[in-house]
Design a protein around this motif. Structure first.
Motif, PDB file in Angstrom:
ATOM      1  N   ILE A  64       2.550  63.220  70.240  1.00  0.00           N
ATOM      2  CA  ILE A  64       4.257  63.491  70.980  1.00  0.00           C
ATOM      3  C   ILE A  64       5.311  64.392  70.345  1.00  0.00           C
ATOM      4  CG2 ILE A  64       6.270  63.283  72.116  1.00  0.00           C
ATOM      5  CD1 ILE A  64       4.618  60.703  73.888  1.00  0.00           C
ATOM      6  N   LEU A  65       5.177  63.547  69.055  1.00  0.00           N
ATOM      7  CA  LEU A  65       6.085  64.161  67.553  1.00  0.00           C
ATOM      8  C   LEU A  65       5.463  65.411  67.340  1.00  0.00           C
ATOM      9  CD1 LEU A  65       7.119  60.767  66.671  1.00  0.00           C
ATOM     10  CD2 LEU A  65       8.839  62.336  68.236  1.00  0.00           C
ATOM     11  N   SER A  66       3.851  65.263  67.241  1.00  0.00           N
ATOM     12  CA  SER A  66       3.698  66.129  66.387  1.00  0.00           C
ATOM     13  C   SER A  66       4.204  68.372  67.459  1.00  0.00           C
ATOM     14  CB  SER A  66       1.606  66.144  66.043  1.00  0.00           C
ATOM     15  OG  SER A  66       1.541  66.305  67.716  1.00  0.00           O
ATOM     16  N   PHE A  67       4.127  67.483  68.593  1.00  0.00           N
ATOM     17  CA  PHE A  67       4.186  68.576  69.265  1.00  0.00           C
ATOM     18  C   PHE A  67       5.519  68.773  69.269  1.00  0.00           C
ATOM     19  CE2 PHE A  67       6.062  69.948  73.393  1.00  0.00           C
ATOM     20  CZ  PHE A  67       5.901  71.097  72.903  1.00  0.00           C
ATOM     21  N   LEU A  68       6.210  68.163  69.084  1.00  0.00           N
ATOM     22  CA  LEU A  68       7.745  68.412  68.909  1.00  0.00           C
ATOM     23  C   LEU A  68       8.466  69.153  67.658  1.00  0.00           C
ATOM     24  CD1 LEU A  68       9.418  65.381  70.452  1.00  0.00           C
ATOM     25  CD2 LEU A  68       9.262  68.124  71.757  1.00  0.00           C
ATOM     26  N   PHE A  69       7.876  67.948  66.030  1.00  0.00           N
ATOM     27  CA  PHE A  69       8.518  69.133  65.129  1.00  0.00           C
ATOM     28  C   PHE A  69       7.650  69.874  64.281  1.00  0.00           C
ATOM     29  CE2 PHE A  69      11.186  65.034  66.695  1.00  0.00           C
ATOM     30  CZ  PHE A  69      11.480  65.043  66.455  1.00  0.00           C
ATOM     31  N   ALA A  72       3.427  36.817  68.490  1.00  0.00           N
ATOM     32  CA  ALA A  72       2.269  37.304  69.615  1.00  0.00           C
ATOM     33  C   ALA A  72       0.865  36.905  68.944  1.00  0.00           C
ATOM     34  CB  ALA A  72       2.570  38.023  70.530  1.00  0.00           C
ATOM     35  N   PRO A  73      -0.013  36.415  69.804  1.00  0.00           N
ATOM     36  CA  PRO A  73      -1.163  37.134  69.853  1.00  0.00           C
ATOM     37  C   PRO A  73      -1.802  38.520  69.491  1.00  0.00           C
ATOM     38  CG  PRO A  73      -1.532  36.072  71.692  1.00  0.00           C
ATOM     39  CD  PRO A  73       0.288  36.655  71.323  1.00  0.00           C
ATOM     40  N   ALA A  74      -2.298  38.483  68.081  1.00  0.00           N
ATOM     41  CA  ALA A  74      -3.243  39.774  67.753  1.00  0.00           C
ATOM     42  C   ALA A  74      -3.416  40.853  68.762  1.00  0.00           C
ATOM     43  CB  ALA A  74      -4.131  39.525  66.934  1.00  0.00           C
ATOM     44  N   SER A  75      -4.276  40.043  69.710  1.00  0.00           N
ATOM     45  CA  SER A  75      -4.854  40.837  70.641  1.00  0.00           C
ATOM     46  C   SER A  75      -3.549  41.442  71.850  1.00  0.00           C
ATOM     47  CB  SER A  75      -5.341  40.159  71.527  1.00  0.00           C
ATOM     48  OG  SER A  75      -5.095  39.279  72.488  1.00  0.00           O
ATOM     49  N   TRP A  76      -2.448  41.311  71.092  1.00  0.00           N
ATOM     50  CA  TRP A  76      -1.073  42.065  72.289  1.00  0.00           C
ATOM     51  C   TRP A  76      -0.887  42.784  71.523  1.00  0.00           C
ATOM     52  CZ3 TRP A  76       2.128  37.117  74.922  1.00  0.00           C
ATOM     53  CH2 TRP A  76       1.258  37.032  75.876  1.00  0.00           C
ATOM     54  N   VAL A  77      -0.285  42.328  69.862  1.00  0.00           N
ATOM     55  CA  VAL A  77       0.675  43.173  68.687  1.00  0.00           C
ATOM     56  C   VAL A  77      -0.421  44.385  68.953  1.00  0.00           C
ATOM     57  CG1 VAL A  77       1.216  43.261  66.753  1.00  0.00           C
ATOM     58  CG2 VAL A  77       1.405  40.894  67.972  1.00  0.00           C
ATOM     59  N   ALA A  78      -1.755  44.515  68.431  1.00  0.00           N
ATOM     60  CA  ALA A  78      -2.769  45.501  67.768  1.00  0.00           C
ATOM     61  C   ALA A  78      -2.318  46.647  69.029  1.00  0.00           C
ATOM     62  CB  ALA A  78      -3.748  44.951  67.918  1.00  0.00           C
ATOM     63  N   PRO A  79      -2.196  46.513  70.483  1.00  0.00           N
ATOM     64  CA  PRO A  79      -2.700  47.593  71.432  1.00  0.00           C
ATOM     65  C   PRO A  79      -0.851  48.394  71.096  1.00  0.00           C
ATOM     66  CG  PRO A  79      -3.420  45.792  72.246  1.00  0.00           C
ATOM     67  CD  PRO A  79      -2.973  44.899  70.837  1.00  0.00           C
ATOM     68  N   VAL A  80       0.456  47.664  72.038  1.00  0.00           N
ATOM     69  CA  VAL A  80       0.941  48.292  71.398  1.00  0.00           C
ATOM     70  C   VAL A  80       1.599  48.423  70.121  1.00  0.00           C
ATOM     71  CG1 VAL A  80       3.836  47.912  71.524  1.00  0.00           C
ATOM     72  CG2 VAL A  80       1.560  45.778  73.172  1.00  0.00           C
ATOM     73  N   ASP A  81       0.633  48.329  69.092  1.00  0.00           N
ATOM     74  CA  ASP A  81       1.074  48.999  67.643  1.00  0.00           C
ATOM     75  C   ASP A  81       0.295  50.780  67.657  1.00  0.00           C
ATOM     76  OD1 ASP A  81       1.664  49.110  64.392  1.00  0.00           O
ATOM     77  OD2 ASP A  81      -0.407  49.540  64.438  1.00  0.00           O
ATOM     78  N   LYS A  82      -0.503  49.915  68.075  1.00  0.00           N
ATOM     79  CA  LYS A  82      -1.704  51.671  68.797  1.00  0.00           C
ATOM     80  C   LYS A  82      -1.551  53.320  69.638  1.00  0.00           C
ATOM     81  CE  LYS A  82      -4.355  49.832  65.742  1.00  0.00           C
ATOM     82  NZ  LYS A  82      -3.451  50.367  64.178  1.00  0.00           N
ATOM     83  N   LEU A  83       0.144  52.479  69.912  1.00  0.00           N
ATOM     84  CA  LEU A  83       0.996  52.915  70.715  1.00  0.00           C
ATOM     85  C   LEU A  83       1.329  54.845  70.121  1.00  0.00           C
ATOM     86  CD1 LEU A  83       2.763  51.034  73.764  1.00  0.00           C
ATOM     87  CD2 LEU A  83       0.935  52.800  73.734  1.00  0.00           C
ATOM     88  N   GLY A  84       1.582  54.203  68.794  1.00  0.00           N
ATOM     89  CA  GLY A  84       2.184  55.091  67.776  1.00  0.00           C
ATOM     90  C   GLY A  84       0.985  56.369  67.575  1.00  0.00           C
ATOM     91  N   LEU A  85      -0.468  56.541  68.071  1.00  0.00           N
ATOM     92  CA  LEU A  85      -1.067  57.298  68.287  1.00  0.00           C
ATOM     93  C   LEU A  85      -0.641  58.163  69.122  1.00  0.00           C
ATOM     94  CD1 LEU A  85      -4.665  55.019  68.188  1.00  0.00           C
ATOM     95  CD2 LEU A  85      -3.248  56.471  66.804  1.00  0.00           C
ATOM     96  N   ALA A  86      -0.165  57.556  69.593  1.00  0.00           N
ATOM     97  CA  ALA A  86       0.297  58.880  71.624  1.00  0.00           C
ATOM     98  C   ALA A  86       1.901  59.320  70.749  1.00  0.00           C
ATOM     99  CB  ALA A  86       0.599  57.930  72.569  1.00  0.00           C
ATOM    100  N   LEU A  87       3.210  58.299  70.278  1.00  0.00           N
ATOM    101  CA  LEU A  87       3.884  58.534  69.892  1.00  0.00           C
ATOM    102  C   LEU A  87       3.748  60.223  68.500  1.00  0.00           C
ATOM    103  CD1 LEU A  87       5.866  55.847  69.783  1.00  0.00           C
ATOM    104  CD2 LEU A  87       6.271  58.051  70.968  1.00  0.00           C
ATOM    105  N   VAL A  88       2.522  59.951  68.234  1.00  0.00           N
ATOM    106  CA  VAL A  88       1.893  60.895  67.030  1.00  0.00           C
ATOM    107  C   VAL A  88       1.737  62.311  67.760  1.00  0.00           C
ATOM    108  CG1 VAL A  88       0.135  61.908  65.233  1.00  0.00           C
ATOM    109  CG2 VAL A  88       1.769  59.856  64.920  1.00  0.00           C
TER     110      VAL A  88
END
Length: 193
Positions: free
Chosen positions: A113-118, A95-111
């Protein structure tokens, strides 16, 4: 709250900048190569740079003082990084980088959440709002017109030289006036004769 070095954000911004370059360079780099091989090549370069810095600065001596817990979590982090890179490079091939990079950056939101949980870090209104904005922003950037079901990444689109359609100007004064006027409502329930 811990007293952090006030210059941390400079390195965080540099990290974001280099991550953006990574997406662009990687997209071009994986065009004609297996994504796993591309990741392996990239890893060797990172290995040389990281160990070069550690070697020149004499920080390698710290290896002798690492606890088992530290070593375990560094190994787990390395495994997670490797898997992330493998998936990232594969996605860039598909897929285009302009699609992949924003999804990859969802890791920031996961961090967040996970930093709160763990890690027991605070989950404040600001944190929740920030995570929500990151997720919303990624969705806005990747949401294709017509919805996800209609989305297809461009792959090997041939270069087609198409002549533009010539525009015809119509002068209302000289336009033909003997055309029939259609004034009908089509009812989809009614059968056509």
């Amino acid at each position: 709250m811990t007293d952090y070095d006030k210059g941390w954000w400079v390195f965080a911004l540099l990290s974001a900048f280099f991550a953006a370059l990574t997406a662009i360079f990687a997209k071009v780099g994986v065009e004609n190569v297996n994504s796993n091989l591309a990741t392996a090549i990239r890893t060797v370069v990172i290995l040389i740079i990281a160990w070069g810095i550690v070697g020149v600065s004499g920080q390698w001596r710290g290896l002798l003082t690492l606890s088992e817990k530290t070593m375990l979590f560094l190994v787990l982090s390395g495994i997670a990084t490797g898997l992330s890179w493998l998936c990232y490079f594969k996605a860039l091939q598909m897929a285009p980088a302009s699609w992949v990079a924003p999804v990859d950056k969802l890791g920031l939101a996961l961090v967040l959440i996970l930093s709160f949980l763990f890690l027991g870090e605070a989950m404040t209104l600001k944190t929740i709002l920030g995570a929500g904005l990151i997720i919303s922003g990624a969705l806005v950037l990747i949401y294709p017109e017509g919805g996800f079901a209609s989305a297809t990444a461009p792959t090997n689109v041939p270069n087609m030289d198409v002549e533009p359609i010539e525009q015809v100007e119509v002068n209302p004064v000289t336009a033909p006036t003997n055309l029939p006027v259609v004034d009908a409502v089509i009812d989809p329930e009614k059968e056509m004769p």
